[in-house]
Design an enzyme around this catalytic site. Sequence first.
Site, short mmCIF file in Angstrom:
data_model
loop_
_atom_site.label_atom_id
_atom_site.label_comp_id
_atom_site.label_asym_id
_atom_site.label_seq_id
_atom_site.Cartn_x
_atom_site.Cartn_y
_atom_site.Cartn_z
N LYS A 1 16.74 118.55 71.62
CA LYS A 1 15.95 117.58 72.40
C LYS A 1 16.20 116.17 71.87
O LYS A 1 16.54 115.26 72.62
CB LYS A 1 14.46 117.92 72.31
CG LYS A 1 13.55 116.82 72.84
CD LYS A 1 12.09 117.20 72.79
CE LYS A 1 11.39 116.88 71.49
NZ LYS A 1 11.09 115.44 71.28
N ASN A 2 16.00 115.99 70.57
CA ASN A 2 16.04 114.63 70.03
C ASN A 2 17.44 114.03 70.08
O ASN A 2 17.61 112.84 70.37
CB ASN A 2 15.48 114.61 68.61
CG ASN A 2 13.97 114.84 68.60
OD1 ASN A 2 13.34 114.87 69.64
ND2 ASN A 2 13.41 115.01 67.41
N CYS B 1 3.57 111.41 71.41
CA CYS B 1 2.55 112.34 70.91
C CYS B 1 1.43 111.59 70.19
O CYS B 1 1.66 110.55 69.58
CB CYS B 1 3.18 113.32 69.94
SG CYS B 1 4.06 114.64 70.74
N ARG C 1 2.22 104.95 65.15
CA ARG C 1 3.69 105.04 65.12
C ARG C 1 4.25 103.68 65.53
O ARG C 1 4.67 103.49 66.66
CB ARG C 1 4.18 106.15 66.06
CG ARG C 1 3.81 107.53 65.54
CD ARG C 1 4.22 108.61 66.51
NE ARG C 1 5.63 108.93 66.46
CZ ARG C 1 6.19 109.87 67.22
NH1 ARG C 1 5.46 110.55 68.08
NH2 ARG C 1 7.48 110.12 67.13
N PRO C 2 4.24 102.75 64.60
CA PRO C 2 4.72 101.40 64.94
C PRO C 2 6.23 101.37 65.15
O PRO C 2 6.93 102.35 64.89
CB PRO C 2 4.31 100.58 63.73
CG PRO C 2 4.16 101.55 62.61
CD PRO C 2 3.84 102.88 63.20
N ASP D 1 8.60 118.10 62.15
CA ASP D 1 8.44 118.77 63.44
C ASP D 1 8.31 120.30 63.30
O ASP D 1 8.02 120.99 64.27
CB ASP D 1 9.61 118.44 64.38
CG ASP D 1 9.54 117.00 64.88
OD1 ASP D 1 8.49 116.36 64.71
OD2 ASP D 1 10.53 116.52 65.45
N ARG E 1 7.36 119.84 77.74
CA ARG E 1 8.11 118.60 77.47
C ARG E 1 9.28 118.87 76.54
O ARG E 1 10.30 118.20 76.62
CB ARG E 1 7.18 117.62 76.75
CG ARG E 1 6.54 116.57 77.58
CD ARG E 1 5.85 115.58 76.65
NE ARG E 1 6.75 115.22 75.56
CZ ARG E 1 6.38 114.87 74.33
NH1 ARG E 1 5.12 114.80 74.01
NH2 ARG E 1 7.27 114.59 73.40
C1 UD1 Z 1 11.75 111.08 65.66
C2 UD1 Z 1 11.63 112.34 66.46
C3 UD1 Z 1 10.36 113.09 66.12
C4 UD1 Z 1 10.27 113.33 64.62
C5 UD1 Z 1 10.49 112.03 63.86
C6 UD1 Z 1 10.55 112.23 62.36
C7 UD1 Z 1 12.69 111.96 68.58
C8 UD1 Z 1 12.53 111.77 70.04
N1 UD1 Z 1 11.59 112.02 67.87
O1 UD1 Z 1 10.65 110.25 66.03
O2 UD1 Z 1 10.39 114.34 66.81
O3 UD1 Z 1 8.98 113.82 64.30
O4 UD1 Z 1 11.70 111.41 64.28
O5 UD1 Z 1 11.52 113.14 62.03
O6 UD1 Z 1 13.78 112.06 68.06
N2 UD1 Z 1 7.64 104.18 61.43
C9 UD1 Z 1 7.25 102.91 61.10
N3 UD1 Z 1 7.87 101.86 61.69
C10 UD1 Z 1 8.87 102.02 62.60
C11 UD1 Z 1 9.28 103.32 62.92
C12 UD1 Z 1 8.65 104.39 62.32
O7 UD1 Z 1 6.33 102.74 60.29
O8 UD1 Z 1 9.40 101.03 63.10
C13 UD1 Z 1 6.96 105.34 60.81
C14 UD1 Z 1 6.24 106.17 61.86
O9 UD1 Z 1 4.98 105.67 62.13
C15 UD1 Z 1 6.21 107.54 61.23
C16 UD1 Z 1 7.50 107.56 60.41
O10 UD1 Z 1 7.91 106.22 60.28
O11 UD1 Z 1 5.12 107.65 60.35
C17 UD1 Z 1 8.61 108.38 61.05
O12 UD1 Z 1 8.96 107.84 62.29
P1 UD1 Z 1 10.42 107.90 62.90
O13 UD1 Z 1 11.36 108.54 61.94
O14 UD1 Z 1 10.73 106.57 63.42
O15 UD1 Z 1 10.17 108.88 64.09
P2 UD1 Z 1 10.63 108.72 65.60
O16 UD1 Z 1 12.00 108.19 65.65
O17 UD1 Z 1 9.58 108.08 66.38
#
Ligand code: UD1
Length: 434
Positions: A23-24, A120, A125-126, A310, A402
């Site tokens: 998916k990702n 989710c 999740r900034p 995940d 989803r």
């Molecule tokens: C992706 C995956 C999700 C998985 C996650 C972590 C997809 C569609 N989603 O989500 O399934 O759970 O990786 O393996 O691929 N963060 C910040 N600032 C940012 C970005 C992230 O603080 O700009 C924090 C988030 O709040 C969270 C952590 O970093 O606590 C991990 O987020 P991130 O690795 O970015 O996850 P996603 O890419 O959203």
Amino acid sequence: MGQRIVIVGGNRLAGTVSVSGSKNASLAIIAGAILASEGVTTIHNLPRIGDIATMADVLRHLGISVSFSEDGHSAHIDATNLTSHEAATEIVARLRASFWVLGPVLARLKRARVAQPGGCNIGARPVDLHLKGLQALGARLDATHGYVAAEAPDGLRGATIYLDFPSVGATMNIMMAAALGEGTTMIENAAQEPDIEDLGNFLIAMGARIHGHGTGVLTVEGVDRLRGCEYRVVTDRIEAGTLGLAAGITGGDVFLDGANPAHLRPITLKMAEAGLKVKEEARGIRVVGPAGRPRPTRLTALPHPGFPTDMQQAFTALLCVADGTSVVTDKVYENRFRYLSELGKMGAVAEVDGRTAVITGVPRLTGADVEGTDLRASAALFLAGLRAEGQTRLSETQHLERGYECLVEKLQGLGAETWREDESGGGRLALCSA
Ligand code: UD1
């Protein structure tokens, strides 16, 4: 009318199940296809799930043509006619990954506007790291009123970017933007997930120059243009792990056809600690559950190659019936234990303190009416239902649909007694055809 999934627990699962595309990785690769200013991109092995359809809609609203093969597993994407720099807000709100179009649209059109993402409900999740990276590449940003508007009238320039946390999405967004920038970009403390590696391989097939994808130091040398290509997405390690745990929690014996042993190692090594037998084979992985109860274990979700966040929920479902006390910590998200109150309705015993949960294994779970509050929570409840005595009715199934392709049917194929029905009780619904 809403749907629910009914699971009658107690069957030992056995047989072979095929693992769908990731998916990702698929979501990132579909966003990456925006970068092709010539030719058509054909992507194979896409999972047929709601999130992929949503991402296709995001692209269509940008003026890109997206069509799927009859079986839904391949997409043809023609991005030569990228006309809009604004992603449709109502679609972005449904899917966090749609924020990943920001980098590619900015790189192609020198400007982009995307709503701040939804996704989710698992804590803050900034997107600050995405923005920090794009700014370092020379973009001017305005992040107000729930939107991010980015401009780079003179194009993007290579830079060295340090990520304070190895964010998957930020690494992807920056890497896609930098692929069409001028000069060399280095991302330090880049995310190393297999999905990043797959996106990197896809971009290389389009003509990008990328090194170190899948490691903590990722280098992108910008090129003038990228062209469409044909690409096959890797299999989904989280789906594979979930199906493996279905074998584990029912004391079953399941072969995960197509699972990539290297991608799953952080998961399979933990399975072995919990008393499951794991055998890596050329075509996939065989998982055999223990005859009695699993062993308790200590689990910490971390960025890859740590244990994936995940899988935290599904693994915790297994630990709920372990022969002792387990400690589970999630260092990726701050609020990813809400599903434990639903598992509690089935007899699980857990205490949460911040990012850590202490799980006291119980000898048996019992079926209950539970709500799947998010994608991975739903998977955990499904697994618990397979082990529980009696009937579990899982509502809010849209979250599960989803992200998992035909999960009900795949588990039926392994001998589980489970089906979908109308919430009004109006009988079983038709099968999903993978
Ligand atoms: C992706 C995956 C999700 C998985 C996650 C972590 C997809 C569609 N989603 O989500 O399934 O759970 O990786 O393996 O691929 N963060 C910040 N600032 C940012 C970005 C992230 O603080 O700009 C924090 C988030 O709040 C969270 C952590 O970093 O606590 C991990 O987020 P991130 O690795 O970015 O996850 P996603 O890419 O959203």
